[in-house]
Design a protein around this motif. Structure first.
Motif, mmCIF file in Angstrom:
data_model
loop_
_atom_site.group_PDB
_atom_site.id
_atom_site.type_symbol
_atom_site.label_atom_id
_atom_site.label_comp_id
_atom_site.label_asym_id
_atom_site.label_seq_id
_atom_site.Cartn_x
_atom_site.Cartn_y
_atom_site.Cartn_z
ATOM 1 N N LYS A 104 0.845 -1.457 0.146
ATOM 2 C CA LYS A 104 0.030 0.010 0.202
ATOM 3 C C LYS A 104 0.762 0.875 0.013
ATOM 4 O O LYS A 104 0.175 2.605 -0.650
ATOM 5 N N ASP A 105 2.146 0.898 0.678
ATOM 6 C CA ASP A 105 2.716 2.322 0.388
ATOM 7 C C ASP A 105 4.703 1.481 0.196
ATOM 8 O O ASP A 105 4.600 0.304 0.406
ATOM 9 N N THR A 107 8.101 1.875 2.092
ATOM 10 C CA THR A 107 9.195 2.187 3.574
ATOM 11 C C THR A 107 10.486 2.312 3.243
ATOM 12 O O THR A 107 11.033 1.163 3.115
ATOM 13 N N THR A 114 8.457 7.167 4.648
ATOM 14 C CA THR A 114 7.271 6.505 3.985
ATOM 15 C C THR A 114 6.726 7.315 2.981
ATOM 16 O O THR A 114 6.288 8.520 3.091
ATOM 17 N N HIS B 46 -1.267 2.016 10.211
ATOM 18 C CA HIS B 46 -0.281 1.334 9.603
ATOM 19 C C HIS B 46 1.015 1.186 9.800
ATOM 20 O O HIS B 46 1.386 -0.584 9.285
ATOM 21 N N GLU B 47 1.665 0.934 10.818
ATOM 22 C CA GLU B 47 2.683 -0.123 10.842
ATOM 23 C C GLU B 47 2.120 0.188 12.827
ATOM 24 O O GLU B 47 2.348 1.276 13.909
ATOM 25 N N HIS B 66 4.916 8.461 10.548
ATOM 26 C CA HIS B 66 4.545 8.725 9.900
ATOM 27 C C HIS B 66 3.198 9.974 9.701
ATOM 28 O O HIS B 66 2.721 9.898 8.817
ATOM 29 N N PRO B 82 -0.371 7.686 6.356
ATOM 30 C CA PRO B 82 -0.573 6.312 5.300
ATOM 31 C C PRO B 82 -1.064 5.586 5.943
ATOM 32 O O PRO B 82 -0.982 4.827 4.722
#
Lengths: 417, 105
Positions: A104-105, A107, A114, B46-47, B66, B82
């Motif tokens: 999706k992205d 990093t 990101t 996200h993370e 992020h 993100p």
């Protein structure tokens, strides 16, 4: 050390006999190589980067190269295709290490910056520091620190990228003859990825570029071709330079009876070993005329690819420069999404003809990697290109070097040599 | 978590300072904003990182990694970062100086 090795590239003088002579220093001079990358790959050209079936669905990516620069092809959540440099905008580290996949992205592994799939910087750790200390200045603008984005064009199932704002639209850059041949293979039906072969060839990229413009060597150096009637000197064959040498195509009408015939021409060729046998004849004898035109052929799109059809084996050869004395050949084999099992099996079987260990192709990289140290050791030597005369016109024969001459006609203009 | 769960003392939660807590392995952050206490899931979608280590400003928490932002009242993600999924949201009640939370709004 001779004068030659001390001379600047800008002082280089092409031999007097024009395009019938190619000086060996173009294969080893680092300044020439640097200029080629700047003028060609990073200049006003369209570079092939991949096929759409390599990024088949939203949120997928594929690594590729433009010149020596690593890039990533992405298909974002909306299905749009982007090509961005595979280089973190922060410190320049390689962002994406995986050849293909879903994400999706993106990093960066170094400091976890990101980016989204269109290359915009979405966030970075500790932007505001920790406990009020450190962090980025208040005026740091994420919108100005995204990945370098290339201009993208998609034609059928093929994806192209350029650094240039000035280069003509892709269709114009390719021209009608290449477009027709490209569309025939990649635009009529959705593509299916069959697989890859990849190899490093220890030669300057132009030696390979010339090799695929050189039908003269084909029946001599590749005994497999002549033995099994795939390509014969006495068959129908056309060598056609395009756009004053920029691109080219070759084609022949496949003649299944040719391998049973002998002629004066075929007897002259020593490398036709009629006692050479192949156990599984399907690799050369079973052919589906899927385009209903009996045509076999290849075309070159400057400066990155040769697209070739051997019977039902469809393959893109991507030439990726890796320094002045090496290049990578990345072979992408493809078919069509709606292929039935019979033709799919044939494509896979016939893919044995090409690639690093292909029945036909294996000699090329061997000869070229042994040729490189020779041309490097004799930079003032010249190559002789007089087969088929002195001109650069289209010719209906294999016994010609017109395509190489046409290339150097183009090359000299572009490089100012 | 279908019942109210006691998770903190109200006195522990300072103005405009995220308070990281946990119940049964579930990371939950408490925020005091304009006199009221709010609770949302504390792991970024996200993370994997605690949002309470991030930047708390107005009615949103910004992820330290992020900069994905979430509304502290609802757990809803704010477009632009993100992260694309919301974090959990909790009902909050204060009784006798103790903070109780319960899944849902």
């Amino acid at each position: 050390m001779s004068d030659t090795t001390l001379r600047n590239a800008t002082d280089r003088v092409w031999p007097e006999d024009g395009v019938t002579r190619v000086p060996a220093w173009i294969y080893s001079d680092p300044e020439i190589y640097a200029k080629e990358l700047k003028v060609f790959h990073y200049g006003k050209t369209w570079n092939f980067v991949g096929l759409d079936c390599e990024v088949p669905e939203p949120n997928s990516f594929k690594r590729s190269w433009v010149g020596e620069r690593p890039v990533i092809i992405t298909r974002d959540a909306e299905g749009e295709i982007h090509v961005v440099e595979n280089r973190c905008a922060h410190r320049g580290s390689l962002l994406c290490w995986k050849n293909r996949g879903q994400a999706k992205d993106i990093t960066c592994p170094y400091h976890h910056w990101t980016y989204n799939l269109s290359g915009d910087l979405m966030g970075l750790p500790f932007l505001r520091g920790v406990q009020g200390k450190g962090g980025m200045p208040r005026d740091f603008d994420k919108s100005k620190n995204g990945l370098t984005k290339l201009r993208v064009a998609v034609r059928g199932g093929s994806i192209w990228a350029t650094y240039s704002d000035e280069v003509a639209p892709l269709e114009e850059y390719l021209g009608p003859e290449i477009l027709m041949r490209l569309d025939r293979l990649v635009s009529r039906r959705p593509l299916r990825l069959l697989g890859y072969s990849r190899q490093i060839v220890e030669s300057n990229w132009k030696l390979y570029w010339e090799n695929s413009r050189d039908p003269y060597h084909a029946t001599l150096m590749h005994p497999f071709l002549s033995t099994f009637g795939i390509l014969r000197t006495d068959g129908d064959y056309h060598s056609v330079p395009l756009q004053e040498g920029r691109h080219e195509y070759t084609y022949s009408q496949y003649d299944p009876e040719l391998k049973n015939k002998t002629s004066e021409a075929s007897k002259q060729i020593k490398s036709i070993h009629s006692d050479l046998e192949v156990k599984d004849k399907e690799v050369v004898s079973s052919v589906v005329d899927e385009f209903k035109d009996g045509m076999m052929g290849a075309f070159q799109v400057f400066p990155t690819i040769l697209v070739q059809q051997y019977f039902n084996c469809l393959v893109v050869r991507h030439v990726i420069p890796k320094g002045v004395g090496a290049h990578e050949l990345s072979w992408t084999y493809f078919g069509y999404a709606d292929d039935d099992e019979t033709i799919n099996r044939l494509r896979l079987k016939q893919s044995n003809l090409v690639g690093p260990a292909g029945f036909v192709s294996l000699e090329d990289s061997e000869v070229l990697s042994l040729m490189q140290p020779v041309v490097e050791s004799c930079p003032d030597s010249v190559q002789v290109l007089e087969m088929g005369g002195h001109g650069t016109e289209a010719q209906s024969t294999m016994m010609t070097e017109t395509l190489i001459r046409a290339f150097y006609d183009f090359y000299r203009r572009e490089m100012g040599l | 978590m279908s019942d109210w769960v006691r998770i903190a003392d109200a006195s522990e939660i300072a103005d405009d300072e995220p308070f990281a807590s946990e119940w049964n392995g579930e990371a939950i952050a408490l925020y005091r904003h304009e006199g009221e206490i709010f609770a949302i899931g504390d792991i970024c979608t996200h993370e994997h990182v605690r949002l309470s280590d991030g930047w708390f400003e107005g009615d949103r928490i910004e992820c330290p990694l992020h900069q994905s932002c979430f509304e502290i009242r609802t757990g809803k993600v704010i477009e632009g970062g993100p992260a694309s999924e919301d974090v959990a949201s909790y009902q909050v009640k204060v009784e006798d100086g103790a903070v109780f939370v319960k899944r849902g709004i």
